[in-house]
Design a protein around this motif. Structure first.
Motif, short mmCIF file in Angstrom:
data_model
loop_
_atom_site.label_atom_id
_atom_site.label_comp_id
_atom_site.label_asym_id
_atom_site.label_seq_id
_atom_site.Cartn_x
_atom_site.Cartn_y
_atom_site.Cartn_z
N LEU A 97 0.82 -1.21 0.00
CA LEU A 97 0.00 0.00 0.00
C LEU A 97 0.86 1.26 0.00
CD1 LEU A 97 -2.59 -0.99 2.77
CD2 LEU A 97 -2.89 -1.20 0.29
N VAL A 98 0.28 2.34 -0.50
CA VAL A 98 0.80 3.69 -0.29
C VAL A 98 -0.33 4.50 0.32
CG1 VAL A 98 2.53 3.64 -2.12
CG2 VAL A 98 0.20 4.37 -2.65
N PRO A 99 0.01 5.45 1.19
CA PRO A 99 -1.05 6.24 1.81
C PRO A 99 -1.61 7.28 0.85
CG PRO A 99 1.07 7.05 2.52
CD PRO A 99 1.34 5.82 1.69
N VAL A 100 -2.88 7.63 1.03
CA VAL A 100 -3.50 8.78 0.38
C VAL A 100 -3.70 9.82 1.47
CG1 VAL A 100 -5.55 9.65 -0.79
CG2 VAL A 100 -4.61 7.43 -1.42
N GLY A 101 -3.03 10.95 1.34
CA GLY A 101 -2.99 11.92 2.43
C GLY A 101 -1.84 11.58 3.36
N HIS A 102 -1.60 12.46 4.31
CA HIS A 102 -0.46 12.30 5.20
C HIS A 102 -0.93 11.69 6.52
CE1 HIS A 102 2.73 13.53 8.06
NE2 HIS A 102 3.53 13.34 7.02
N ALA A 228 -10.40 17.20 -2.44
CA ALA A 228 -8.99 16.82 -2.52
C ALA A 228 -8.13 17.60 -1.53
CB ALA A 228 -8.46 17.00 -3.94
N GLU A 229 -8.69 17.96 -0.39
CA GLU A 229 -7.92 18.73 0.60
C GLU A 229 -6.79 17.92 1.19
OE1 GLU A 229 -6.69 20.38 4.46
OE2 GLU A 229 -7.60 18.42 4.06
N GLU A 230 -7.01 16.63 1.39
CA GLU A 230 -6.00 15.81 2.06
C GLU A 230 -4.72 15.65 1.23
OE1 GLU A 230 -5.94 15.14 5.01
OE2 GLU A 230 -7.98 14.95 5.79
N VAL A 231 -4.80 15.96 -0.05
CA VAL A 231 -3.60 15.88 -0.88
C VAL A 231 -3.13 17.27 -1.31
CG1 VAL A 231 -4.05 13.55 -1.69
CG2 VAL A 231 -4.98 15.48 -2.98
N GLY A 232 -3.73 18.33 -0.74
CA GLY A 232 -3.16 19.66 -0.85
C GLY A 232 -3.77 20.64 -1.82
#
Length: 371
Positions: A97-102, A228-232
């Protein structure tokens, strides 16, 4: 900045707020896969009789008409949540997995999830490779923490990468993390994804109160719900030219060294992008004081919200940030209903308050034409 004697703002409907929050938390919406949450909020807004439109990317714009359009205001919250994506189909039949968001893999370990594959939905659990104490003993406690050190075990027969492919799972599939929501009689709410579905529920409750009041704001008030706030880049494309001020609604971090609380409204004075607008922030503080809304101020050094993405995209707006205090943000989060109803009331009062900065009521100046 208070209402006139003949004006009444109905109390915030806490039951409605709670029901909307529960419904939103029940709809998976990791960044990149938010259609279900968008459809739900559009339905809630249309039920109030509001004008609703979607941007090309799928964010929501809703307008509460005011006495005039110029100098309009806006409130913004985000529907997207943290999540993950499939990085690789592993030879052992597990998923990398890779995270979506921090967010930290520390809070992913043990999470129940749904793989949102193209043609199917498959349940599973995120685990460290050394997941059995009976097998690995103390090595379990010494295992490192990180996204390279967890894997997703799906609840289907899969012992090879080919088995995963046969099930319809592919690289890039979204993984939605279960919220594990609990509403307590004490008013506390424990759940993942309170950031920012709790803020969205507060915004909807504020709108319900405004619509029920029958009062007309002095200027149009727009309500934006980004995806899409969690990715900026949440509010990068939603702000309209007539809007003079933008109030973001998001979580405040209750932690050592912070002044946020899980009750009342926490008004951010600055975040990692710098100070918020002095005049707009002061106005929100004064509205709290005038109405007796419990509030406090805070500064967030490792935090940004929709307001930052709007400014970075070139929006010429004043910005502020009002928050509800969240314990363990981006982990197993906890809030209190008192904070959510307080935020909702402040937003409603803000929408009805007079325009006090004359420049904000003027059309934008165009240096090319002198207009």
């Amino acid at each position: 900045m208070t209402l006139m004697p003949d004006q009444t703002l109905p109390e915030i409907d806490a039951d409605y707020l709670r029901d909307e929050l529960a419904a939103l938390l029940d709809i998976p919406s990791p960044t990149g896969l938010t259609d279900g949450a968008v459809a739900h909020v559009c339905g809630a807004l249309q039920a109030m009789g509001l004008e609703v439109a979607l941007t090309r990317l799928g964010a929501i714009r809703a307008r509460l008409p005011g006495a005039q359009a110029e100098g309009a205001r806006a409130c913004v919250g985000h529907l997207d949540t943290l999540g993950a994506q499939v990085k690789a189909l592993k030879p052992n039949g597990r998923l990398a997995l890779v995270p979506v968001g921090h967010w930290s893999a520390r809070f992913a370990e043990g999470a129940r999830v749904t793989v949102m594959a193209e043609t199917t939905r498959i349940r599973g659990t995120i685990l460290p490779p050394l997941a059995s104490g009976h097998t690995f003993g103390d090595e379990v406690d010494r295992a490192p923490i990180g996204w390279d050190h967890v894997e997703l075990r799906i609840d289907a027969r899969a012992e090879t990468a080919a088995d995963l492919e046969a099930l319809g799972i592919a690289i890039g599939d979204h993984v939605a993390i279960d919220p594990q929501t609990e509403f307590m009689d004490s008013g506390y709410i424990v759940s993942r994804h309170l950031d920012d579905k709790a803020g969205v529920a507060a915004m909807l409750a504020a709108l319900k109160s405004l619509v029920a009041s029958g009062l007309t704001p002095p200027v149009d008030c727009w309500w934006f719900f980004t995806i899409a706030e969690e990715v900026g880049h949440g509010a990068a494309g939603v702000v309209l030219p007539d809007i003079a001020s933008l109030v973001a609604v998001d979580n405040g971090t209750t932690a050592p060294g912070q002044n946020s609380r899980e009750t009342g409204v926490t008004i951010a004075m600055a975040d990692q992008t710098g100070p918020f607008d002095y005049h707009l922030t002061r106005k929100l503080v004064q509205l709290c004081r005038a109405d007796g809304i419990d509030h406090q101020k805070d500064i967030f050094r490792h935090y940004r919200s929709d307001s930052a993405s709007a400014l970075e995209a070139g929006a010429d707006v004043r910005t502020a940030l009002v928050t509800f205090g969240v314990d363990a943000s981006h982990g197993y989060e906890r809030i209190h209903m008192d904070a959510l109803t307080s935020v909702a009331r402040l937003l409603a009062l803000y929408a009805l308050s007079p325009v006090e900065i004359a420049q904000d009521a003027l059309p934008l100046h165009d240096p090319r034409t002198g207009a």
